[in-house]
Design a protein around this motif. Structure first.
Motif, PDB file in Angstrom:
ATOM      1  N   UNK A 123       0.751  -1.399  -0.496  1.00 51.36           N
ATOM      2  CA  UNK A 123      -0.008   0.245   0.321  1.00 51.36           C
ATOM      3  C   UNK A 123       0.579   1.298   0.131  1.00 51.36           C
ATOM      4  N   UNK A 124       1.960   1.029  -0.144  1.00 50.73           N
ATOM      5  CA  UNK A 124       2.877   2.678   0.346  1.00 50.73           C
ATOM      6  C   UNK A 124       2.832   2.557   1.575  1.00 50.73           C
ATOM      7  N   UNK A 125       4.244   2.918   2.761  1.00 46.87           N
ATOM      8  CA  UNK A 125       3.581   3.247   4.399  1.00 46.87           C
ATOM      9  C   UNK A 125       4.931   4.811   4.017  1.00 46.87           C
ATOM     10  N   UNK A 126       4.214   5.470   5.115  1.00 48.07           N
ATOM     11  CA  UNK A 126       5.245   6.785   5.496  1.00 48.07           C
ATOM     12  C   UNK A 126       5.588   6.128   6.871  1.00 48.07           C
ATOM     13  N   UNK A 127       6.655   6.743   7.522  1.00 45.93           N
ATOM     14  CA  UNK A 127       6.967   6.683   8.764  1.00 45.93           C
ATOM     15  C   UNK A 127       7.123   7.987   9.203  1.00 45.93           C
ATOM     16  N   UNK A 128       6.658   7.739  10.549  1.00 45.66           N
ATOM     17  CA  UNK A 128       6.521   9.632  11.224  1.00 45.66           C
ATOM     18  C   UNK A 128       6.940   9.362  12.417  1.00 45.66           C
ATOM     19  N   UNK A 129       7.407  10.528  13.217  1.00 49.27           N
ATOM     20  CA  UNK A 129       8.037   9.417  14.734  1.00 49.27           C
ATOM     21  C   UNK A 129       9.701  10.266  15.238  1.00 49.27           C
ATOM     22  N   UNK A 130      10.061   9.701  15.718  1.00 53.85           N
ATOM     23  CA  UNK A 130      11.313   9.433  15.835  1.00 53.85           C
ATOM     24  C   UNK A 130      12.225   8.754  15.080  1.00 53.85           C
ATOM     25  N   UNK A 131      12.372   9.466  13.831  1.00 56.52           N
ATOM     26  CA  UNK A 131      13.315   7.973  13.007  1.00 56.52           C
ATOM     27  C   UNK A 131      14.322   8.602  12.701  1.00 56.52           C
ATOM     28  N   UNK A 132      15.296   9.431  14.128  1.00 60.01           N
ATOM     29  CA  UNK A 132      16.643   9.640  13.558  1.00 60.01           C
ATOM     30  C   UNK A 132      17.754   8.572  13.544  1.00 60.01           C
ATOM     31  N   UNK A 133      17.648   7.571  13.912  1.00 64.86           N
ATOM     32  CA  UNK A 133      18.972   6.457  13.980  1.00 64.86           C
ATOM     33  C   UNK A 133      18.651   5.707  12.630  1.00 64.86           C
ATOM     34  N   UNK A 134      17.006   5.516  12.498  1.00 69.24           N
ATOM     35  CA  UNK A 134      17.121   4.656  11.000  1.00 69.24           C
ATOM     36  C   UNK A 134      17.394   5.889   9.940  1.00 69.24           C
ATOM     37  N   UNK A 135      17.379   6.690   9.836  1.00 68.68           N
ATOM     38  CA  UNK A 135      18.042   8.220   8.923  1.00 68.68           C
ATOM     39  C   UNK A 135      19.890   7.559   9.029  1.00 68.68           C
ATOM     40  N   UNK A 136      19.871   7.615  10.147  1.00 62.40           N
ATOM     41  CA  UNK A 136      21.436   7.621  10.443  1.00 62.40           C
ATOM     42  C   UNK A 136      22.057   6.436   9.478  1.00 62.40           C
ATOM     43  N   UNK A 137      21.017   5.522   9.833  1.00 60.26           N
ATOM     44  CA  UNK A 137      22.129   4.423   9.175  1.00 60.26           C
ATOM     45  C   UNK A 137      21.838   3.989   7.377  1.00 60.26           C
TER      46      UNK A 137
END
Length: 290
Positions: A123-137
């Motif tokens: 369906x396509x997924x948009x994630x929100x909230x604290x994603x700092x660790x995912x972005x860093x990786x």
């Protein structure tokens, strides 16, 4: 806005997944799909994101997961296409097949969360909230090689699979119809709607595209989407109106006509029905961060 199949198979030669850091004056202006899943981190730019029948504004540090064969497009704001623009659009995109780790790997009990993540991706997924660790990786991933790169990618998938704050984007009706019909019948209707929702669209127009009479088309469309064609079209238009309201570039009257409605009263009524807000209340809620 013709739907294109993009062949990304060459990018997966000698690797189980590909990662590219794209930086251009604007993103690829093509409504397209491919058999690979796609994980996208937007680093620079803004505009409108089309995923299936979902239309939303996008901005920096947004993470989106797109399932296989789900049509999508990132369309930058018009400022990015101006002749003397110095704006840049940048995103990291990871492409991979659903079975990139083998046909049975994700059937293990330990992989249940990631398998559900892949199911949601259709369906396509948009994630929100604290994603700092995912972005860093994700940012570090392109500099890794071999085993370390693969392990790091699994950790990213696991973080997203266990992340509780997310939104499914495209409707079940769109996804199911696209699976059943490929690029014909209802799939072509969805393409036509996305391309022309700002203009007048009649039931006869879309019934002709689906090669049905209007009565038969209405019956099939409602059975698949669980809503009438007019309700569906209004929801697409309201989704675009929400994007314009968040941009705060136009007044409500201008947005009404820009979104395909021909009078303010109907626009206000449909907006309230779809979002549970009036346009003015929606703006206030957005400014509050609701």
């Amino acid at each position: 806005m013709k739907l294109h199949l993009l062949d990304r198979s060459t990018k997966l030669n000698n690797t189980s997944f590909s990662i590219r850091n794209h930086c251009y004056p604007n993103f690829l202006k093509i409504w397209h799909y491919h058999p690979e899943l796609e994980l996208v981190l937007t680093l620079k730019s803004s505009g409108t994101r089309f995923i299936g029948d979902n239309i939303e504004q996008f901005n920096v540090n947004e993470i989106i997961l797109i399932g296989k064969n789900l049509p999508h497009m990132w369309l930058n704001d018009k400022e990015y296409f101006e002749e003397n623009s110095k704006l840049m659009a940048q995103a990291i995109a990871i492409h991979f097949k659903e079975d990139f780790a083998g046909n049975t790997f994700f059937n293990m009990p330990e992989m249940n969360a990631i398998k559900k993540l892949f199911d949601n991706a259709q369906y396509g997924v948009r994630f929100f909230g604290d994603l700092s660790l995912v972005i860093k990786r994700i940012k570090k991933l392109e500099n890794l090689k071999g085993f370390d790169k693969t392990v790091s990618f699994f950790k990213i998938l696991n973080l997203l699979a266990n992340h509780q704050e997310y939104k499914l984007l495209s409707s079940m009706g769109f996804v199911n119809s696209f699976k059943k019909t490929g690029r014909t019948n209802l799939a072509e209707v969805y393409e036509y709607i996305i391309k022309n929702f700002k203009n007048r669209i009649t039931l006869e127009d879309v019934a002709n595209i689906a090669c049905m009479n209007p009565t038969a088309f209405s019956r099939v469309f409602k059975r698949v989407n669980r809503k009438t064609f007019s309700e569906y079209l209004n929801e697409v238009r309201i989704g675009y109106a929400c994007k314009l309201l968040m941009e705060e570039k136009y007044n409500i009257s201008e947005i009404c006509f820009e979104s395909g409605f021909n009078n303010i009263s109907n626009f206000n009524r449909q907006f309230k029905k779809t979002t549970n807000y009036s346009p003015t209340e929606y703006i206030k809620a957005h400014l509050r961060g609701s």
